[in-house]
Design a protein around this motif. Structure first.
Motif, PDB file in Angstrom:
ATOM      1  N   THR A 107       0.832  -1.204   0.000  1.00 19.59           N
ATOM      2  CA  THR A 107       0.000   0.000   0.000  1.00 19.59           C
ATOM      3  C   THR A 107       0.864   1.249   0.000  1.00 19.59           C
ATOM      4  N   MET A 108       1.967   1.209   0.747  1.00 21.86           N
ATOM      5  CA  MET A 108       2.885   2.344   0.804  1.00 21.86           C
ATOM      6  C   MET A 108       3.404   2.683  -0.593  1.00 21.86           C
ATOM      7  N   ALA A 109       3.705   1.659  -1.381  1.00 21.46           N
ATOM      8  CA  ALA A 109       4.319   1.886  -2.690  1.00 21.46           C
ATOM      9  C   ALA A 109       3.311   2.302  -3.760  1.00 21.46           C
ATOM     10  N   VAL A 110       2.129   1.667  -3.773  1.00 22.29           N
ATOM     11  CA  VAL A 110       1.220   1.906  -4.901  1.00 22.29           C
ATOM     12  C   VAL A 110       0.161   2.971  -4.631  1.00 22.29           C
ATOM     13  N   LEU A 111      -0.249   3.145  -3.379  1.00 22.20           N
ATOM     14  CA  LEU A 111      -1.350   4.062  -3.089  1.00 22.20           C
ATOM     15  C   LEU A 111      -0.908   5.349  -2.391  1.00 22.20           C
ATOM     16  N   MET A 112      -0.033   5.242  -1.401  1.00 20.20           N
ATOM     17  CA  MET A 112       0.259   6.397  -0.565  1.00 20.20           C
ATOM     18  C   MET A 112       0.926   7.558  -1.310  1.00 20.20           C
ATOM     19  N   ILE A 241      10.518 -17.424  -8.881  1.00 19.31           N
ATOM     20  CA  ILE A 241       9.248 -16.753  -9.153  1.00 19.31           C
ATOM     21  C   ILE A 241       8.801 -16.035  -7.881  1.00 19.31           C
ATOM     22  N   ALA A 242       8.217 -14.865  -8.048  1.00 19.06           N
ATOM     23  CA  ALA A 242       7.533 -14.182  -6.939  1.00 19.06           C
ATOM     24  C   ALA A 242       6.084 -13.962  -7.352  1.00 19.06           C
ATOM     25  N   THR A 243       5.163 -14.367  -6.503  1.00 21.74           N
ATOM     26  CA  THR A 243       3.737 -14.127  -6.732  1.00 21.74           C
ATOM     27  C   THR A 243       3.384 -12.836  -6.003  1.00 21.74           C
ATOM     28  N   VAL A 244       3.023 -11.812  -6.777  1.00 17.93           N
ATOM     29  CA  VAL A 244       2.867 -10.479  -6.195  1.00 17.93           C
ATOM     30  C   VAL A 244       1.579  -9.815  -6.662  1.00 17.93           C
ATOM     31  N   HIS A 245       1.233  -8.707  -6.015  1.00 19.65           N
ATOM     32  CA  HIS A 245       0.084  -7.899  -6.421  1.00 19.65           C
ATOM     33  C   HIS A 245       0.337  -7.353  -7.829  1.00 19.65           C
ATOM     34  N   ARG A 246      -0.693  -7.373  -8.655  1.00 15.19           N
ATOM     35  CA  ARG A 246      -0.501  -6.938 -10.045  1.00 15.19           C
ATOM     36  C   ARG A 246      -0.136  -5.451 -10.127  1.00 15.19           C
ATOM     37  N   ARG A 247      -0.756  -4.626  -9.304  1.00 14.17           N
ATOM     38  CA  ARG A 247      -0.428  -3.201  -9.340  1.00 14.17           C
ATOM     39  C   ARG A 247       1.053  -2.974  -9.009  1.00 14.17           C
ATOM     40  N   LEU A 248       1.539  -3.720  -8.035  1.00 18.23           N
ATOM     41  CA  LEU A 248       2.941  -3.586  -7.648  1.00 18.23           C
ATOM     42  C   LEU A 248       3.851  -4.079  -8.766  1.00 18.23           C
ATOM     43  N   GLN A 251       4.141  -1.538 -11.468  1.00 21.04           N
ATOM     44  CA  GLN A 251       4.914  -0.373 -11.057  1.00 21.04           C
ATOM     45  C   GLN A 251       6.414  -0.655 -11.086  1.00 21.04           C
ATOM     46  N   VAL A 252       6.835  -1.778 -10.501  1.00 22.65           N
ATOM     47  CA  VAL A 252       8.278  -2.032 -10.420  1.00 22.65           C
ATOM     48  C   VAL A 252       8.855  -2.500 -11.746  1.00 22.65           C
ATOM     49  N   SER A 253       8.037  -3.106 -12.601  1.00 26.29           N
ATOM     50  CA  SER A 253       8.571  -3.639 -13.869  1.00 26.29           C
ATOM     51  C   SER A 253       8.972  -2.536 -14.837  1.00 26.29           C
ATOM     52  N   ARG A 254       8.523  -1.309 -14.567  1.00 23.95           N
ATOM     53  CA  ARG A 254       8.905  -0.200 -15.446  1.00 23.95           C
ATOM     54  C   ARG A 254      10.394   0.124 -15.329  1.00 23.95           C
ATOM     55  N   GLY A 255      10.996  -0.237 -14.189  1.00 21.16           N
ATOM     56  CA  GLY A 255      12.407   0.091 -14.027  1.00 21.16           C
ATOM     57  C   GLY A 255      13.294  -1.104 -13.786  1.00 21.16           C
TER      58      GLY A 255
END
Length: 312
Positions: A107-112, A241-248, A251-255
Motif C-alpha cells: 500500500t505504501m508503494a502503490v497508493l500512498m 518466481i515471486a507471486t505479487v500484487h498486479r499493481r505492484l 509499477q516495479v517492472s517499469r524500471g
C-alpha cells in the motif's frame, strides 16, 4: 472524579501499567515519578482487592483479574478520548493534526504517493505517520494506537466498521532472462520452480500465502522476505518466481528487467479495505482522511491503467 468510590484518574495509570508492564516505563510515559505511580498501583490493588501485576522473574505479569480488566479499561479510555477530542468540524488547511495510518509496504508503494500528492495539492497542513502492520491489526484500533488501518478485508475486525478501497489480483514476476520468461509458465513449472515468498512481519501469513496453503498448492520456498516490494527485486538474476500484487508488479517492472506472467491457476482477488474505530465513525478529520484515500485510489488506478496499457 470518582465513580463507585474509584478515582477515575487511576484508570489512566492502570492502562499504562497494563500496556507497558513496568512501573518505571509507565511513570515515564505519564510524566510521573515512580513513587507516585507505585502509590497509584497500591490504591488500585486495594480497590480491586487483587495484585493486578506481579513480578515474575525480571518482568511483571498480569493476574487473571487484570486480564479481565485490561480490555474494558482501554475501551473506556478510548471512548472518553474520542468524545473529548472530537471537533465539530475539520479544515485540513488549518489543522496540525497527525493521522496514524497502518499500511503494508504494498500500500505504501502503490497508493500512498497518490494520497500524499493529493493532500499537498489541497493545501493540507496535517501530518501523517505511516506505521507497519501488526500481528493483530484489530488490537491497534482497540487500543487507540492508530487512526486507520489499510488491510485486506479478511484481516478486518468484525467489531469495527470498514470500507472497501479497491480489489487486487495477483500475478507472477520473473527475471526477463530466465527460462520461465522464455518458455512461459505452467502449473508444473510453477510447482517445480523456487519461490520468493513474503512473510509479513508481525502477521502469520500474507493473503497470497494463505490462499496457497488453504487450496493445497505446494511451492518450493527458497527465499522468505518481510517486504512485498523486495520480493520482485529478489528474483532478478535467478530462475525464481515471486507471486505479487498486479499493481505492484506493473509499477516495479517499469524500471527492472522483469517479465510479468499470469498465474497458472485461478486465485481469489484480494479486497483491500480501510477500517477505523467504531467510536470515531463521525470524526470529521477521519471522514476527510477516508475521502482522500478514495480519491487517491482513483488516481492510482488511472496511473496503473496507463502502465498496464503500455505493458500489454
Amino acid at each position: 472524579m470518582r465513580f463507585n468510590k474509584l478515582d477515575l484518574n487511576l484508570l489512566v495509570a492502570l492502562d499504562a501499567l497494563f500496556r507497558l508492564r513496568s512501573v518505571s516505563r509507565a511513570a515515564e510515559q505519564l510524566h510521573m515519578s515512580q513513587s507516585a505511580l507505585s502509590s497509584s498501583l497500591a490504591r488500585l490493588r486495594e480497590y480491586f482487592d487483587d495484585e493486578l501485576l506481579v513480578q515474575v522473574g525480571r518482568q511483571m505479569e498480569l493476574t487473571p483479574r487484570a486480564e479481565l480488566l485490561r480490555e474494558a479499561v482501554r475501551d473506556v479510555l478510548v471512548r472518553v478520548d474520542t468524545t473529548i477530542t472530537a471537533m465539530p468540524s475539520f479544515d485540513a488547511t488549518q489543522s496540525d493534526r497527525e493521522f496514524r495510518i497502518f499500511v503494508s509496504d504494498f500500500t505504501m508503494a502503490v497508493l500512498m504517493p497518490h494520497f500524499l500528492a493529493l493532500a499537498q495539492e489541497q493545501g493540507s497542513t496535517v501530518r501523517f505517520h505511516l506505521m507497519p502492520q501488526t500481528r493483530q491489526p484489530q488490537r491497534t484500533l482497540e487500543q487507540g494506537d492508530g487512526d486507520l488501518l489499510v488491510v485486506p478485508h479478511d484481516y478486518c475486525s468484525p467489531d469495527h466498521p470498514d470500507e472497501k478501497l479497491f480489489e487486487e489480483e495477483f500475478c507472477c514476476v520473473v527475471w526477463d532472462q530466465s527460462r520461465i520468461a522464455r518458455n512461459g509458465l505452467t502449473m508444473e513449472s510453477y510447482a517445480e520452480a523456487g519461490h520468493v515468498v513474503m512473510q509479513p512481519p508481525g502477521m502469520d501469513r500474507s493473503f497470497e500465502h494463505r490462499f496457497m496453503q488453504e487450496t493445497g498448492i505446494a511451492r518450493k520456498v527458497e527465499v522468505n522476505t518481510y517486504s512485498f516490494l523486495a520480493a520482485a527485486y529478489l528474483v532478478l538474476g535467478t530462475e525464481r518466481i515471486a507471486t505479487v500484487h498486479r499493481r505492484l508488479a506493473l509499477q516495479v517492472s517499469r524500471g527492472l528487467p522483469l517479465k510479468i506472467l499470469p498465474l497458472p491457476m485461478p486465485m481469489t482477488r484480494m479486497t483491500q479495505s480501510m477500517q477505523w474505530h467504531k467510536y470515531r465513525t463521525q470524526d470529521p478529520g477521519l471522514l476527510w482522511l477516508r475521502g482522500l484515500l478514495k480519491q487517491a485510489v482513483q488516481r492510482m488506478d488511472a496511473a496503473i491503467n496507463a502502465a498496464d496499457s503500455m505493458h500489454r
